[in-house]
Design an enzyme around this catalytic site. Structure first.
Site, PDB file in Angstrom:
ATOM      1  N   SER A  55       0.830  -1.189   0.000  1.00 47.48           N
ATOM      2  CA  SER A  55       0.000   0.000   0.000  1.00 47.48           C
ATOM      3  C   SER A  55       0.874   1.253   0.000  1.00 47.48           C
ATOM      4  O   SER A  55       1.736   1.405  -0.875  1.00 47.48           O
ATOM      5  CB  SER A  55      -0.947  -0.082   1.206  1.00 47.48           C
ATOM      6  OG  SER A  55      -1.927   0.908   1.166  1.00 47.48           O
ATOM      7  N   HIS A  78      -2.315  -0.897  -4.679  1.00 47.40           N
ATOM      8  CA  HIS A  78      -3.766  -0.909  -4.836  1.00 47.40           C
ATOM      9  C   HIS A  78      -4.283   0.518  -4.884  1.00 47.40           C
ATOM     10  O   HIS A  78      -3.552   1.472  -4.638  1.00 47.40           O
ATOM     11  CB  HIS A  78      -4.445  -1.698  -3.703  1.00 47.40           C
ATOM     12  CG  HIS A  78      -4.330  -1.073  -2.356  1.00 47.40           C
ATOM     13  ND1 HIS A  78      -5.394  -0.504  -1.706  1.00 47.40           N
ATOM     14  CD2 HIS A  78      -3.268  -0.920  -1.531  1.00 47.40           C
ATOM     15  CE1 HIS A  78      -5.010  -0.039  -0.530  1.00 47.40           C
ATOM     16  NE2 HIS A  78      -3.700  -0.277  -0.406  1.00 47.40           N
TER      17      HIS A  78
END
Length: 189
Positions: A55, A78
């Site tokens: 992330s 993501h």
């Protein structure tokens, strides 16, 4: 971020910085200042992924002039995520804000991956996971290094805690990674 930035400033005028990274991610609020400070620092920055760069951690990772990943480490990218409470207008506004956050980091992914904005967005939408060797092949990391796991309180414990968090919070963990996590968790227990 505040402590990291204070520590970096306290280091003074250095020529090299080595960041040992193991994170399941975090907020843009903390991650962007860390990324920007490292990216703009005059020192040569090496980032060593010791377990996870997930992330926002994958964004911080890209601040390195050189990025190394331990052979058993993982990288995940993501779309920006967040939550909001309110009416339809609040939800629409939150969606626009999340898209602006994505636009803040997509150019760096494009540069490292050598891909178009559309291709990067497809990878973000898919919640794409990379082993260290896959991350190197994709262009996210420059080198894969040997993994050396140490005893209690060391890299093995950090990785076990990270795996536990990831298994509870991310939705598209590849089956092979889940099996590896389950095997390693048994060893660390």
């Amino acid at each position: 971020a505040q402590q990291f930035l204070a520590d970096l400033q306290g280091a003074g005028d250095v020529e090299t910085i080595t960041v040992y990274l193991n994170t399941v991610g975090g907020s843009f609020y903390d991650g962007l200042p860390i990324y920007n400070t490292l990216k703009q620092h005059k020192a040569h920055v090496t980032v060593k992924v010791m377990g996870y760069a997930l992330s926002m951690g994958s964004v911080i990772m890209l601040a390195g002039d050189v990025v190394e990943a331990a052979e058993n480490s993982l990288v995940m990218i993501h779309r920006a995520q967040g939550g909001v409470w309110g009416d339809a207008e609040d939800m629409a506004h939150a969606s626009q804000v999340l898209q602006k956050h994505e636009q803040a980091v997509i150019p760096e992914y494009m540069r490292r991956l050598g891909k178009s904005e559309q291709d990067v967005m497809a990878l973000l939408k898919a919640e794409t996971w990379y082993t260290a060797s896959e991350a190197k092949a994709a262009g996210l990391v420059d080198a894969v290094t040997a993994a050396t796991l140490t005893g209690k309180g060391g890299a093995a414990d950090m990785q076990a805690e990270s795996w536990e968090y990831a298994s509870q919070h991310f939705r598209n963990i590849p089956q092979a990674v889940m099996q590896r996590m389950n095997r390693r968790s048994a060893v660390f227990s």
